[in-house]
Design a protein around this motif. Structure first.
Motif, PDB file in Angstrom:
ATOM      1  N   GLU A 173       3.834  -0.271  12.504  1.00 14.03           N
ATOM      2  CA  GLU A 173       2.634  -0.753  13.192  1.00 14.03           C
ATOM      3  C   GLU A 173       1.403  -0.605  12.299  1.00 14.03           C
ATOM      4  N   ARG A 174       1.301   0.503  11.580  1.00 17.12           N
ATOM      5  CA  ARG A 174       0.178   0.678  10.653  1.00 17.12           C
ATOM      6  C   ARG A 174       0.240  -0.357   9.527  1.00 17.12           C
ATOM      7  N   ALA A 175       1.450  -0.607   9.019  1.00 19.49           N
ATOM      8  CA  ALA A 175       1.613  -1.582   7.938  1.00 19.49           C
ATOM      9  C   ALA A 175       1.215  -2.980   8.395  1.00 19.49           C
ATOM     10  N   ALA A 176       1.590  -3.338   9.624  1.00 25.72           N
ATOM     11  CA  ALA A 176       1.224  -4.649  10.143  1.00 25.72           C
ATOM     12  C   ALA A 176      -0.290  -4.763  10.303  1.00 25.72           C
ATOM     13  N   ARG A 177      -0.905  -3.693  10.782  1.00 26.16           N
ATOM     14  CA  ARG A 177      -2.359  -3.708  10.941  1.00 26.16           C
ATOM     15  C   ARG A 177      -3.058  -3.849   9.587  1.00 26.16           C
ATOM     16  N   LEU A 178      -2.584  -3.107   8.595  1.00 26.45           N
ATOM     17  CA  LEU A 178      -3.146  -3.214   7.249  1.00 26.45           C
ATOM     18  C   LEU A 178      -2.996  -4.626   6.701  1.00 26.45           C
ATOM     19  N   GLN A 179      -1.818  -5.206   6.908  1.00 23.36           N
ATOM     20  CA  GLN A 179      -1.567  -6.547   6.386  1.00 23.36           C
ATOM     21  C   GLN A 179      -2.501  -7.571   7.025  1.00 23.36           C
ATOM     22  N   LEU A 180      -2.684  -7.491   8.321  1.00 24.11           N
ATOM     23  CA  LEU A 180      -3.581  -8.437   8.990  1.00 24.11           C
ATOM     24  C   LEU A 180      -5.012  -8.281   8.496  1.00 24.11           C
ATOM     25  N   LEU A 181      -5.446  -7.037   8.308  1.00 23.08           N
ATOM     26  CA  LEU A 181      -6.795  -6.800   7.786  1.00 23.08           C
ATOM     27  C   LEU A 181      -6.937  -7.366   6.371  1.00 23.08           C
ATOM     28  N   ALA A 182      -5.938  -7.113   5.528  1.00 25.52           N
ATOM     29  CA  ALA A 182      -5.994  -7.597   4.149  1.00 25.52           C
ATOM     30  C   ALA A 182      -5.945  -9.118   4.094  1.00 25.52           C
ATOM     31  N   MET A 183      -5.092  -9.729   4.931  1.00 24.74           N
ATOM     32  CA  MET A 183      -4.983 -11.189   4.955  1.00 24.74           C
ATOM     33  C   MET A 183      -6.285 -11.845   5.393  1.00 24.74           C
ATOM     34  N   SER A 184      -7.038 -11.156   6.251  1.00 26.35           N
ATOM     35  CA  SER A 184      -8.308 -11.725   6.720  1.00 26.35           C
ATOM     36  C   SER A 184      -9.388 -11.668   5.643  1.00 26.35           C
ATOM     37  N   ALA A 185      -9.173 -10.821   4.636  1.00 17.44           N
ATOM     38  CA  ALA A 185     -10.182 -10.647   3.591  1.00 17.44           C
ATOM     39  C   ALA A 185      -9.806 -11.330   2.277  1.00 17.44           C
ATOM     40  N   GLY A 186      -8.552 -11.648   2.085  1.00 15.16           N
ATOM     41  CA  GLY A 186      -8.140 -12.248   0.823  1.00 15.16           C
ATOM     42  C   GLY A 186      -6.624 -12.369   0.746  1.00 15.16           C
ATOM     43  N   THR A 187      -6.110 -12.344  -0.462  1.00 16.01           N
ATOM     44  CA  THR A 187      -4.676 -12.481  -0.708  1.00 16.01           C
ATOM     45  C   THR A 187      -4.064 -11.119  -0.983  1.00 16.01           C
ATOM     46  N   VAL A 188      -3.021 -10.789  -0.250  1.00  9.19           N
ATOM     47  CA  VAL A 188      -2.339  -9.504  -0.457  1.00  9.19           C
ATOM     48  C   VAL A 188      -1.635  -9.530  -1.805  1.00  9.19           C
ATOM     49  N   GLN A 245       0.859  -1.188   0.000  1.00 11.62           N
ATOM     50  CA  GLN A 245       0.000   0.000   0.000  1.00 11.62           C
ATOM     51  C   GLN A 245       0.892   1.234   0.000  1.00 11.62           C
ATOM     52  N   MET A 246       0.490   2.262  -0.717  1.00 18.06           N
ATOM     53  CA  MET A 246       1.350   3.408  -0.987  1.00 18.06           C
ATOM     54  C   MET A 246       1.926   4.042   0.275  1.00 18.06           C
ATOM     55  N   ASP A 247       1.094   4.213   1.308  1.00 20.51           N
ATOM     56  CA  ASP A 247       1.558   4.903   2.503  1.00 20.51           C
ATOM     57  C   ASP A 247       2.704   4.167   3.199  1.00 20.51           C
ATOM     58  N   THR A 248       2.775   2.855   3.003  1.00 19.71           N
ATOM     59  CA  THR A 248       3.770   2.049   3.705  1.00 19.71           C
ATOM     60  C   THR A 248       5.034   1.811   2.893  1.00 19.71           C
ATOM     61  N   THR A 249       5.152   2.416   1.731  1.00 21.15           N
ATOM     62  CA  THR A 249       6.303   2.155   0.858  1.00 21.15           C
ATOM     63  C   THR A 249       7.656   2.605   1.418  1.00 21.15           C
ATOM     64  N   PRO A 250       7.741   3.490   2.433  1.00 21.58           N
ATOM     65  CA  PRO A 250       9.069   3.709   3.022  1.00 21.58           C
ATOM     66  C   PRO A 250       9.694   2.425   3.562  1.00 21.58           C
TER      67      PRO A 250
END
Length: 265
Positions: free
Chosen positions: A204-219, A140-145
Motif C-alpha cells: 500500500e505504501r509502494a502504491a501511494r509512492l508510485q501515484l505521487l511520483a507519477m503525478s510529478a514526473g516519470t518514475v 524506492q529503497m524502502d519498497t525493495t522487498p
C-alpha cells in the motif's frame, strides 16, 4: 578507536545478520493472535474497505486455514472470533460464515506449499493503481522487498467466488509473493504471517509512492543488481519478525481488545 571503518560491505552485512539472529528471536504469539493482530495492523494501515478483503493463515491440519468471519471488519477481529475452515469453506471451528471469496485462498494454498498466510485487501492507493491497469513499479529503497516479487493481473475476472477466479489468480501469482489485481486490489503472501503482514503494509505504501511520483514526473528505475541486493537483505525471517513486532505493539496500543492477556513483544 573504530575497528570496522575499512571492512568490506559483505563483512559488515554478515555481522549485522549475526546480530539480528541474536537479538530477534521467535515469536511467542499463537497463529490466532498473529492473525488478529494482522487484521488490526491492516486496518490501521489503510486497508479499511468495509467488509471487503480476507486474511487467512494455514491451520495445523492439512487443508484447513483460519480466516475472519463475514460481517466483521478488520477492526473487529479478535483471536476468539476467527474461524477455522476447510478448502470447501466449511466451518470447523467458530460461529458464522467465511467470506465466499476465500475460495481463491484455497486454490493458492493448494498450488503454493510455501505459502502459509494470504492477505487480500482493497486498500485505497493500491486500488487506485489497479484502476489504471498499471503494475507496481518498485523505485524506492524502502519498497525493495517487492522488487521483482509483485505480479500483475491485468484482466479483471469478476467477483472471486468461483473456482475459475481461484485458478486465474493463483496462476497469475506464480512464484511471486504479491500481486496487483487490476480493477480490484492487492494480495500478499508469506511463508509466515509476519512476512505476509509486512508485505501487505508495504504494498500500500509502494502504491501511494508510485501515484505521487507519477503525478510529478516519470518514475525512474532502480539498478537491478542493487535492487535485488536490497530485496534479499530486507526479506529475512528476523527482519520480518522485528517489523511485525513493531506493528503489533502499535496495534495493541490502538486495539487492546484484539488478543487476550499480556504478550511480550
Amino acid at each position: 578507536m573504530a575497528d570496522t571503518l575499512r571492512d568490506p560491505k559483505s563483512a559488515l552485512a554478515d555481522r549485522a545478520r549475526r546480530q539480528m539472529n541474536d537479538h530477534f528471536g521467535d515469536s511467542k504469539l499463537t497463529t490466532r493472535q498473529k492473525l488478529a493482530l494482522t487484521c488490526r495492523i491492516a486496518f490501521d494501515g489503510g486497508h479499511d474497505s468495509g467488509l471487503a478483503g480476507q486474511i487467512s493463515a494455514r491451520g495445523q491440519k492439512p487443508g484447513t486455514y483460519y480466516t475472519q468471519r463475514l460481517g466483521l471488519g478488520f477492526d473487529e477481529i479478535t483471536e476468539e472470533n476467527l474461524l477455522l475452515v476447510d478448502e470447501d469453506l466449511q466451518v470447523l471451528e467458530g460461529e458464522g460464515m467465511p467470506n465466499p471469496a476465500n475460495r481463491f485462498h484455497s486454490w493458492i494454498y493448494r498450488v503454493r506449499q510455501d505459502v502459509n498466510c494470504i492477505i487480500h485487501t482493497h486498500s485505497l492507493h493500491t486500488a487506485a493503481l489497479a484502476m489504471l491497469e498499471v503494475p507496481l513499479v518498485v523505485s524506492q529503497m524502502d519498497t525493495t522487498p517487492l522488487y521483482d516479487d509483485c505480479a500483475f493481473l491485468k484482466e479483471w475476472p469478476g467477483v472471486p467466488v468461483g473456482n475459475e477466479e481461484g485458478e486465474i489468480i493463483s496462476a497469475a501469482l506464480g512464484d511471486k509473493r504479491a500481486i496487483i489485481l487490476a480493477h480490484h486490489g492487492q494480495l500478499a503472501t508469506g511463508s509466515t504471517i509476519e512476512e505476509a503482514c509486512n508485505l501487505a503494509v508495504l504494498i500500500e505504501r509502494a502504491a501511494r509512492l508510485q501515484l505521487l511520483a507519477m503525478s510529478a514526473g516519470t518514475v525512474q528505475p532502480l539498478d537491478p543488481a542493487l535492487a535485488r541486493e536490497a530485496h534479499d537483505w530486507t526479506s529475512t525471517d528476523r527482519r520480518n519478525a522485528a517489523n511485525f513486532a513493531y506493528y503489533a505493539r502499535r496495534a495493541l496500543r490502538n486495539h487492546p481488545d484484539c488478543i487476550k492477556g499480556q504478550v511480550d513483544l
